[in-house]
Enzyme design. Structure first.
Site, PDB file in Angstrom:
ATOM      1  N   HIS A 169       0.816  -1.221   0.000  1.00 30.74           N
ATOM      2  CA  HIS A 169       0.000   0.000   0.000  1.00 30.74           C
ATOM      3  C   HIS A 169       0.845   1.263   0.000  1.00 30.74           C
ATOM      4  O   HIS A 169       0.360   2.334  -0.333  1.00 30.74           O
ATOM      5  CB  HIS A 169      -0.924   0.013   1.223  1.00 30.74           C
ATOM      6  CG  HIS A 169      -2.035  -0.982   1.127  1.00 30.74           C
ATOM      7  ND1 HIS A 169      -3.321  -0.627   0.816  1.00 30.74           N
ATOM      8  CD2 HIS A 169      -2.047  -2.325   1.250  1.00 30.74           C
ATOM      9  CE1 HIS A 169      -4.082  -1.711   0.783  1.00 30.74           C
ATOM     10  NE2 HIS A 169      -3.323  -2.759   1.050  1.00 30.74           N
ATOM     11  N   ASP A 377       3.608   9.549  -0.692  1.00 30.50           N
ATOM     12  CA  ASP A 377       2.428   8.782  -0.303  1.00 30.50           C
ATOM     13  C   ASP A 377       2.215   7.650  -1.297  1.00 30.50           C
ATOM     14  O   ASP A 377       2.387   7.850  -2.498  1.00 30.50           O
ATOM     15  CB  ASP A 377       1.191   9.702  -0.317  1.00 30.50           C
ATOM     16  CG  ASP A 377       0.192   9.356   0.771  1.00 30.50           C
ATOM     17  OD1 ASP A 377       0.141   8.176   1.168  1.00 30.50           O
ATOM     18  OD2 ASP A 377      -0.539  10.268   1.207  1.00 30.50           O
TER      19      ASP A 377
HETATM   20  P1  ADQ Z   1      -2.815   6.283   4.857  1.00 31.64           P
HETATM   21  O1  ADQ Z   1      -1.413   6.697   5.065  1.00 31.64           O
HETATM   22  O2  ADQ Z   1      -3.624   6.142   6.082  1.00 31.64           O
HETATM   23  O3  ADQ Z   1      -2.966   4.956   3.993  1.00 31.64           O
HETATM   24  P2  ADQ Z   1      -4.669   7.760   2.979  1.00 31.64           P
HETATM   25  O4  ADQ Z   1      -4.627   7.054   1.714  1.00 31.64           O
HETATM   26  O5  ADQ Z   1      -4.775   9.217   2.825  1.00 31.64           O
HETATM   27  O6  ADQ Z   1      -3.395   7.465   3.904  1.00 31.64           O
HETATM   28  O7  ADQ Z   1      -5.897   7.260   3.789  1.00 31.64           O
HETATM   29  C1  ADQ Z   1      -6.313   7.921   4.937  1.00 31.64           C
HETATM   30  C2  ADQ Z   1      -7.746   7.530   5.267  1.00 31.64           C
HETATM   31  O8  ADQ Z   1      -8.032   7.938   6.582  1.00 31.64           O
HETATM   32  C3  ADQ Z   1      -8.734   8.207   4.345  1.00 31.64           C
HETATM   33  O9  ADQ Z   1      -9.770   7.327   4.046  1.00 31.64           O
HETATM   34  C4  ADQ Z   1      -9.235   9.392   5.190  1.00 31.64           C
HETATM   35  O10 ADQ Z   1     -10.571   9.732   4.921  1.00 31.64           O
HETATM   36  C5  ADQ Z   1      -9.100   8.861   6.586  1.00 31.64           C
HETATM   37  N1  ADQ Z   1      -8.772   9.956   7.510  1.00 31.64           N
HETATM   38  C6  ADQ Z   1      -7.660  10.691   7.527  1.00 31.64           C
HETATM   39  N2  ADQ Z   1      -7.728  11.618   8.491  1.00 31.64           N
HETATM   40  C7  ADQ Z   1      -8.901  11.468   9.101  1.00 31.64           C
HETATM   41  C8  ADQ Z   1      -9.541  12.109  10.191  1.00 31.64           C
HETATM   42  N3  ADQ Z   1      -9.002  13.115  10.849  1.00 31.64           N
HETATM   43  N4  ADQ Z   1     -10.728  11.647  10.547  1.00 31.64           N
HETATM   44  C9  ADQ Z   1     -11.286  10.612   9.897  1.00 31.64           C
HETATM   45  N5  ADQ Z   1     -10.746   9.981   8.877  1.00 31.64           N
HETATM   46  C10 ADQ Z   1      -9.556  10.390   8.481  1.00 31.64           C
HETATM   47  C11 ADQ Z   1      -2.043   4.016   3.397  1.00 31.64           C
HETATM   48  C12 ADQ Z   1      -1.001   4.620   2.472  1.00 31.64           C
HETATM   49  C13 ADQ Z   1      -1.674   5.420   1.397  1.00 31.64           C
HETATM   50  C14 ADQ Z   1      -2.676   4.566   0.637  1.00 31.64           C
HETATM   51  C15 ADQ Z   1      -3.600   3.844   1.600  1.00 31.64           C
HETATM   52  C16 ADQ Z   1      -4.479   2.829   0.896  1.00 31.64           C
HETATM   53  O11 ADQ Z   1      -0.109   5.433   3.207  1.00 31.64           O
HETATM   54  O12 ADQ Z   1      -0.734   5.978   0.515  1.00 31.64           O
HETATM   55  O13 ADQ Z   1      -3.447   5.387  -0.194  1.00 31.64           O
HETATM   56  O14 ADQ Z   1      -2.866   3.156   2.586  1.00 31.64           O
HETATM   57  O15 ADQ Z   1      -3.741   1.943   0.136  1.00 31.64           O
END
Ligand code: ADQ
Length: 735
Positions: A169, A377
Site C-alpha cells: 500500500h 504517499d
Molecule cells: P494512509 O497513510 O492512512 O494509507 P490515505 O490514503 O490518505 O493514507 O488514507 C487515509 C484515510 O483515513 C482516508 O480514508 C481518510 O478519509 C481517513 N482519515 C484521515 N484523516 C482522518 C480524520 N481526521 N478523521 C477521519 N478519517 C480520516 C495508506 C497509504 C496510502 C494509501 C492507503 C491505501 O499510506 O498511501 O493510499 O494506505 O492503500
C-alpha cells in the site's frame, strides 16, 4: 468463483479490535477502506480474514477467547495472537520506525535496531503459521502491506503450491535508498515468495525491479520475474475508494446536507481549503502550514478571505517522531493564527482528531479547494474522496506530485510540497480559477475515481492472482525438484563407478565482486581432496577460469581432474601435464576482438578485460547492475555480427561476456570424460550459469545434473546456493 477457492486476506489488523470495556471484552470496528473492498469477495467465497486483534491485556482470558471464536464463526475473522513484547517491537519498531520511513524515502529517519528485526521476523512467522494452519488447496491468499513482507515466502516454505498474492500500500523507494537496509535481501526474498506482487504505481514497481537487480542480481521483465524456476507476476494496481458510499452520503444523507449548509454559512464570503491527513511526517503538514503563512504574507488580498481547515487524526503516538510532529504542527498553527488572525477570522482551523464520515463528507463537499500535499504517499485516498464528494463539480484538487494518486489524477493542479513559493502560487491559482475550468477538470477526475473504485481494484488483483496461479501457468513454469541428499547418496553408493563434474565460481563458492577474492577456503580444499581420493570415483573441476588460477589453487591435488577456459585445456586426473582438447589453433582473432572489449571496459568503470590463453573475456560484475546488463547485451550483439560464420562463439555468462572457440565448451570435456563410464555409472554435474548448460546437455538423461540458483535450465535438479552444493558433496565424500 467457487467456494473451494476461498479468499484468505492477511493484514496486520483485523477489521475488529478487541477492547476490554468495564471488565468485558468487546469488538470495535477498526477504520479502513480495505474491509469494504474485500467484502464482496469475502462473502462470495466464504473467505477468512487473518490479522492481529489487538493486545491481549491481562484479565478475562476466557472472555477474550470466546469473543475470538464468535468472530470466526460470524465473520470469518481469525485472530493472529502476538505476544505483547513482540508486537510492540514489531509494529512500532521495525514496521513503523524502520520500514515506514525507509519505504517512503526518508533514510535519515530510519531507526536501525537488530532486535526489532527479530521481532518483525517472529511476528511474520505468527501470521504465516496462522495461514498455514487454515489454508486449503485452491484457496487464494492475499497478504497486505509493509508489516507482512516476509509472509509470502514463509507461507511458500510451508506450502509449496499455495496461491499467494501481496499488495504494497505504501511506496517502494529508489534502490539507492532501499539498499541501505541491512535486511534488504531477506525482505526482497520474502516478497518473492508470492505468485503475484502489486504496487500502487508503475514508479514503485520500477523501483522494486531495480532493487531486485541491484540487491539480488535478479533480472526481471516489466510484468514478471523468474525466481527458483517460478514466475512471480508484477503489476501496478492503484487502489480506489468506496465511491458508492461517499456518493450516497452526499446525495442522500440529510445530516451531511445540514452540516454542509452550516459550513457554507459559517464561511460565507470566504474560500474554504480542506486538508485531511493522519498526523504523519510523510503527509507534509508543517510544510503546508509554512506555505500557507507565506501565501498570507505575499498575497495580502487573501487575508480574511480564505480559511484552511486542517483535519489531522493522531497516529502512532508511541513513536517519538510522531510526538515531535504533533508539537511542531500545533506550534505552527498557533503562529499563523497569531500572526494573521483577527476577531472575525481564524486563518487555520485545526481539528486534531478523527472525524466521522458524515462530517468528512460535509467538509469535502463544502470546500472550494482540497490541498493534498504529502511529501511522499503510496496513493492518498483523501484526494479521491474529495473528488467523489464534489457532486456539483466546482472544487479544485491541488495534489502533490509525490502522491501515487498524481499518476492517475492528471487534471489536478500539481505541486511540489517542498517548494513553498511555487505551491503558494498554485494555491492562489486554485482559489482564482474560473468556473468552466474547474468544472472541466473535476468532471474528468470524477469519472475516473468512480470507475476505478475499491471493489474493482480488489477484483482486478484477484483476477491477476488467479491467472498467475492457473494450472497452465503453473505447468509452464513448473520447476525442477530440489535434490534430496538421501537420494543422491543412495545412488552414489550403489554405483560401481562415479564421475563428479564440478563448476567452480557460483557453484562451489559464492560469486565475489573480484574474481581473485573467490579463492577456496581450507574447508573446501579438504572437501575436494576427500572427493578426489575416493575409490572408483573421478572428480573434475570444469571452469571458465584461466589455467593460472585453477592450477594455482588445485594443482597439488593429484587425482583431481582440471579443465580450464571451459575445456580448451585439460589436466586429466592423475596426469602431470596439460593437454589441448583440439590442437593447432590460430589466435590472430584476438588482435581484432580485444580493442573492442577494451572500448567497452573504458566506458564502464569497474569492468575489465581478461586475456586468457584461448579466449578473451569482459567482466562487468562491479558495474551498476542495470547499466552493465544493457552494455553486455550491446556487446553480445556487436560481437555476434562480427564473428558470424567463424569458429568463434560469444558467451554471455554470469556478469561476463566471453569470446572463445565454439568447440571449447564444457560439454566437450564432459563428453570426453564421461565416455569411459558405462551406463550404470553415477554421473553428477553441477553448475550455475549458461556455460554449464553445455555440460548438462552433453550428458545422458540419467545423469544427476544440478543447476545452482535461478535461471532457465535443462538440468534435472536445482539447488539454492553453493552452500547446498558443498553440503551435498560432503555427504557423498562420507558415504
Ligand atoms: P494512509 O497513510 O492512512 O494509507 P490515505 O490514503 O490518505 O493514507 O488514507 C487515509 C484515510 O483515513 C482516508 O480514508 C481518510 O478519509 C481517513 N482519515 C484521515 N484523516 C482522518 C480524520 N481526521 N478523521 C477521519 N478519517 C480520516 C495508506 C497509504 C496510502 C494509501 C492507503 C491505501 O499510506 O498511501 O493510499 O494506505 O492503500
Amino acid at each position: 468463483m467457487s467456494t473451494k477457492q476461498r479468499l484468505l486476506v492477511v493484514s496486520n489488523r483485523l477489521p475488529l479490535t478487541a477492547k476490554r470495556v468495564s471488565g468485558r471484552w468487546r469488538g470495535e470496528r477498526s477504520s479502513g477502506g480495505l474491509v469494504a473492498a474485500m467484502a464482496p469477495l469475502m462473502e462470495q467465497t466464504h473467505g477468512l480474514w487473518l490479522g492481529w486483534p489487538g493486545d491481549a491485556l491481562p484479565g478475562e482470558p476466557e472472555g477474550r477467547a470466546r469473543l475470538m471464536r464468535e468472530w470466526e464463526e460470524q465473520h470469518g475473522y481469525v485472530a493472529v495472537e502476538i505476544p505483547a513484547k513482540v508486537s510492540r517491537s514489531f509494529y512500532e519498531g521495525y514496521a513503523n520506525d524502520t520500514l515506514w520511513p525507509l519505504l517512503h524515502g526518508f533514510p535519515t529517519r530510519v531507526v536501525f535496531a537488530p532486535e526489532s528485526w527479530a521481532a518483525y521476523r517472529a511476528a511474520n512467522e505468527r501470521f504465516a503459521e496462522a495461514v498455514l494452519s487454515r489454508v486449503r488447496k485452491g484457496d487464494l491468499i492475499w497478504a497486505h502491506d509493509y508489516q507482512l513482507m516476509l509472509v509470502p515466502q514463509m507461507v511458500r516454505e510451508g506450502a509449496a503450491d499455495a496461491r499467494i498474492g501481496f499488495f504494497l500500500h505504501i511506496p517502494f523507494p529508489s534502490s539507492e535508498v532501499f539498499r541501505i537496509l541491512p535486511e534488504r535481501e531477506q525482505l526482497l526474498r520474502g516478497l518473492l515468495g508470492a505468485d503475484a506482487l502489486a504496487f500502487q504505481t508503475h514508479g514503485h514497481l520500477h523501483n522494486f525491479r531495480r532493487s531486485l537487480l541491484q540487491v539480488l542480481g535478479l533480472e526481471s521483465h516489466m510484468d514478471s520475474v523468474q525466481v527458483d524456476g517460478r514466475t512471480v507476476q508484477l503489476s501496478a494496481l492503484p487502489i480506489g475508494i468506496q465511491s458508492d458510499e461517499w456518493r450516497s452520503l452526499i446525495e442522500d444523507d440529510r445530516k451531511v446536507a445540514r452540516r454542509r449548509a452550516e459550513l457554507n454559512e459559517r464561511h460565507h464570503g470566504r474560500k474554504l481549503i480542506i486538508s485531511v491527513d493522519r498526523l504523519d511526517y510523510t503527509k507534509g503538514i508543517p510544510e503546508r502550514l509554512r506555505t500557507f503563512r507565506r501565501l498570507l504574507r505575499s498575497s495580502p488580498a487573501w487575508r480574511g478571505k480564505v480559511t484552511l481547515v486542517q483535519v489531522a487524526v493522531p497516529s502512532r503516538e508511541r513513536v517519538p517522531a510522531y510526538v515531535d510532529l504533533r508539537s511542531e504542527v500545533s506550534e505552527l498553527v498557533g503562529e499563523v493564527n497569531g500572526d494573521f488572525g483577527t476577531p472575525e477570522w481564524q486563518p487555520v482551523v485545526y481539528l486534531r482528531r478523527s472525524v466521522n464520515k458524515q462530517e468528512l463528507a460535509a467538509l469535502y463537499s463544502a470546500a472550494d479547494v482540497a490541498w493534498v500535499g504529502p511529501l511522499r504517499d503510496g496513493m492518498n485516498l483523501v484526494a479521491k474522496e474529495y473528488v467523489a464528494c464534489q457532486h456539483e463539480g466546482d472544487g479544485v484538487l491541488v495534489l502533490s506530485e509525490f502522491a501515487g494518486a498524481a499518476q492517475e489524477l492528471g487534471e489536478a493542479l500539481r505541486i511540489n510540497p517542498y517548494d513553498e513559493v511555487g505551491t503558494a502560487d498554485v494555491i492562489v491559482r486554485a482559489l482564482e480559477m474560473d468556473l468552466p475550468e474547474r468544472a472541466e477538470r473535476m468532471a474528468a477526475l470524477h469519472e475516473r475515481v468512480n470507475k476505478n473504485d475499491a471493489v474493482v481494484w480488489a477484483q482486478r488483483f484477484i483476477e491477476g492472482l488467479r491467472a498467475a496461479t492457473s494450472s497452465t501457468a503453473q505447468v509452464m513454469h513448473k520447476d525442477r525438484p530440489t535434490l534430496t541428499t538421501e537420494a543422491a547418496v543412495a545412488a552414489f553408493t550403489k554405483a560401481e563407478r562415479r564421475l563428479l563434474l564440478l563448476d567452480y565460481d557460483g557453484t562451489l563458492t559464492d560469486i565475489k565482486p573480484r574474481p581473485q577474492d573467490a579463492a577456496p577456503t581450507p574447508r573446501l580444499m579438504t572437501l575436494l581432496r576427500d572427493l578426489a581420493a575416493l575409490p572408483d570415483t573421478t572428480t573434475a573441476i570444469i571452469s571458465g577460469r584461466s589455467r593460472a588460477d585453477i592450477e594455482g589453487w588445485f594443482g597439488d591435488i593429484p587425482d583431481l581432474g582440471l579443465a580450464v577456459e571451459h575445456g580448451a585445456l585439460m589436466r586429466k586426473p592423475g596426469a602431470d601435464g596439460w593437454e589441448m582438447l583440439r590442437g593447432g589453433m590460430d589466435l590472430s582473432w584476438k588482435e581484432q576482438v580485444r580493442p573492442m572489449l577494451e572500448q567497452f571496459a573504458a566506458s564502464a568503470p569497474g569492468s575489465f578485460v581478461e586475456n586468457k590463453e584461448h579466449a578473451l573475456a569482459w567482466h562487468y560484475r562491479l558495474v551498476d547492475a542495470e547499466f552493465g546488463a544493457w552494455l553486455a547485451n550491446e556487446l553480445v550483439n556487436t560481437l555476434e555480427n562480427l564473428l558470424a560464420g567463424t569458429e568463434l562463439a560469444v558467451i554471455h555468462g554470469n556478469k561476463v561476456v566471453e569470446v572463445r572457440y565454439a568447440w571449447a565448451n564444457k560439454g566437450e570435456v564432459a563428453a570426453h570424460l564421461a565416455a569411459r563410464f558405462r551406463r550404470k555409472s553415477f554421473v553428477l554435474a553441477v553448475g550455475d550459469d549458461r556455460t554449464d548448460e553445455d555440460l548438462f546437455s552433453s550428458l545422458p538423461r540419467s545423469a544427476w545434473t544440478i543447476r545452482v540458483g535461478v535461471g532457465a535450465t535443462t538440468a534435472r535438479f536445482r539447488l539454492h546456493a553453493p552452500r547446498d552444493v558443498r553440503r551435498l558433496l560432503r555427504a557423498l565424500a562420507e558415504a
